[in-house]
Motif scaffolding. Structure first.
Motif, PDB file in Angstrom:
ATOM      1  N   ALA A   7       0.833  -1.202   0.000  1.00 38.69           N
ATOM      2  CA  ALA A   7       0.000   0.000   0.000  1.00 38.69           C
ATOM      3  C   ALA A   7       0.871   1.258   0.000  1.00 38.69           C
ATOM      4  O   ALA A   7       0.549   2.250  -0.673  1.00 38.69           O
ATOM      5  N   GLN A   8       1.996   1.211   0.711  1.00 40.98           N
ATOM      6  CA  GLN A   8       2.903   2.357   0.749  1.00 40.98           C
ATOM      7  C   GLN A   8       3.524   2.604  -0.629  1.00 40.98           C
ATOM      8  O   GLN A   8       3.591   3.747  -1.090  1.00 40.98           O
ATOM      9  N   ALA A  11       0.868   4.050  -2.874  1.00 41.22           N
ATOM     10  CA  ALA A  11       0.574   5.445  -2.556  1.00 41.22           C
ATOM     11  C   ALA A  11       1.653   6.374  -3.106  1.00 41.22           C
ATOM     12  O   ALA A  11       1.348   7.429  -3.677  1.00 41.22           O
TER      13      ALA A  11
END
Length: 526
Positions: A7-8, A11
């Motif tokens: 997810a990082q 993003a």
């Protein structure tokens, strides 16, 4: 990789692409805006320490390969002397100067660690050079020199870095051993690159499937880099050599391969460059927070001194390296009767933006005394050169009144002459086909084909104020498409031959081939 890590990464990618999109729409410098965005977001997001393996194995090979296939092998060959002086001589000179400055300012550091920092921040970054130089519309020779320097200087710097790190951790290193390691890395990388280029160009030629060829090309930079590094040769040199050879032979591949390749690598470049520059800015908080700030003037003063040394070392090298060979060599004076304009020398001297490779090398440092300080100094040099030199570059070019009008006119003139020769070859081929007895060829179809070939040449002359071409006609039938493909093949052979004879530049070749490829793609879809 955990879901949180994924997810990082997602993003960061989304934000980077969004910032790059804004920069492209506004006409701003995407690398600079991405670095600023990363700096602004760094204290607000979870700390992320750049993984050097990801940079050197995932980001660097495709970016180097893309820059290499888009470069001109013949153009780089013509400027091989300044490129060698910058990519080898300047890197070693900067390593010594910066290492000496760090050793004098921070005597508690191991001397080898100080020179390791010099090797880390010595090479300007390929991504930064290409992204900034081409956007500013610099003269082609200047761009070729900057791109050539940035393609090869990482090999010099990383080899010097490995030698310095080995000395810092206590491994025995001698000057003959260091020179031998450097020679082996460079020569081994070049040999492996040439061998793989020979093999890969034949594999690509045998595939004859645009989608498969480009899928294979996506794997080429990674496989080439790993193959060279596996025998401790320079993966950077190998990737660049393969990219230059494949790019040089690309005009002889199928039209679909070129069209798809151009779009594919533009997408790859946009994505990887956006993420890379965003990651540079995001490193601020973990690097700054790890440092001891009990005496803030000490790290700040050292950072300013190292940044100044990096900038001054380049200027101190570029000026004499430009003029001394002319003074010392009659051959150089014979081959280059006129010295380069001082404006071009000033631009090359100021174009020293560092990038993510320097940060990756710094993060790869072992747990040496003063490692946090070395990371901080690397970060400040990278950010300082990107922002100070990158933001002042457009102003400098406007101030020096650098213009490419003469170069553009020469390109247009060369293209018009080449278009005329190609049109003659296409018309000769049409006459051969008609005389050979093509079934059911109406005179109207032959005239349409003839007019279309003549129109391409006239369009090129129009750029120079010449006549106008005929009105456009509707797309003809199957016979027209078959004959037109034969004519396009004849034109393409002429353009490639003229490029090989140095009568037109690779930039002109790519422009005209794009027109031919687009037309052939339209014919194939009918």
């Amino acid at each position: 990789m955990s879901q949180a890590a994924m997810a990082q990464v997602l993003a960061v990618s989304v934000v980077a692409i969004a910032v790059a999109a804004v920069a492209r729409r506004r006409g701003w410098s995407a690398p600079l805006l991405l670095v600023l965005a990363g700096l602004a977001l760094s204290p607000l997001v979870p700390a992320y320490e750049l993984d050097p393996e990801i940079v050197l194995l995932v980001f660097l090979p495709p970016l180097l390969y893309s820059a290499a296939i888009d470069s001109s092998y013949l153009g780089l060959k013509a400027v091989r002397r300044p490129v060698a002086l910058l990519s080898v001589g300047l890197v070693l000179f900067s390593t010594l100067v910066i290492g000496l400055v760090v050793h004098l300012l921070l005597p508690e550091l191991h001397p080898a660690a100080a020179f390791a920092l010099g090797a880390i921040v010595a090479p300007p970054d390929a991504v930064a050079a290409v992204a900034v130089a081409r956007r500013l519309g610099l003269p082609r020779k200047v761009v070729t020199i900057l791109v050539g320097e940035s393609l090869f200087n990482d090999a010099t710097a990383l080899t010097a870095y490995r030698v310095a790190v080995a000395a810092a951790v206590g491994h025995g290193v001698t000057w003959p051993g260091a020179l031998g390691q450097f020679a082996y890395a460079a020569a081994g990388g070049a040999v492996i690159g040439l061998a793989l280029a020979w093999l890969l160009t034949r594999i690509l030629a045998a595939l004859r499937d645009s989608l498969v060829e480009n899928t294979v090309m996506l794997l080429i930079p990674f496989g080439t880099y790993l193959a060279a590094e596996a025998v401790h040769a320079s993966g950077v040199v190998s990737v660049v050599v393969v990219g230059l050879v494949v790019g040089h032979r690309m005009p002889r591949s199928e039209f679909g391969t070129r069209l798809l390749s151009g779009a594919l690598w533009r997408v790859v470049d946009l994505f990887l460059e956006s993420v890379v520059f965003a990651l540079i800015g995001l490193q601020m908080w973990p690097i700054v927070s790890a440092l001891d700030w009990s005496d803030p003037w000490r790290p700040v003063g050292a950072a300013l001194a190292v940044f100044a040394a990096a900038v001054a070392a380049r200027i101190a090298w570029v000026v004499p390296a430009t003029h001394l060979p002319r003074l010392l060599s009659r051959r150089v004076r014979r081959n280059e009767p006129e010295p380069p304009p001082w404006q071009n020398v000033a631009i090359v001297g100021w174009a020293g933006m560092r990038g993510v490779v320097s940060l990756a090398a710094a993060f790869a440092l072992p747990d040496l005394p003063g490692r946090d300080m070395l990371l901080f100094l690397t970060f400040t040099v990278v950010i300082g050169t990107l922002l100070v030199q990158g933001m002042s570059f457009p102003w400098l070019i406007r101030r020096l009144r650098v213009s490419t009008e003469q170069e553009t006119f020469a390109d247009d003139l060369a293209e018009a002459a080449a278009q005329q020769a190609a049109a003659s070859a296409a018309l000769d081929r049409l006459d051969e086909l008609v005389a050979g007895g093509v079934a059911d060829v109406h005179q109207e179809v032959v005239e349409q084909l003839r007019l279309r070939a003549e129109r391409r040449a006239l369009t090129a002359w129009e750029r120079l104020g010449g006549g106008t071409g005929p009105e456009g006609e509707e797309t003809p039938g199957a016979v027209y498409r078959r004959l037109r493909r034969e004519m396009l093949a004849a034109e393409r052979e002429v353009f490639v031959r003229l490029r090989d004879e140095r009568r037109i530049d690779d930039e002109v070749l790519r422009r005209v081939l794009h027109e031919l490829d687009s037309e052939e793609a339209t014919l194939a879809r009918d």
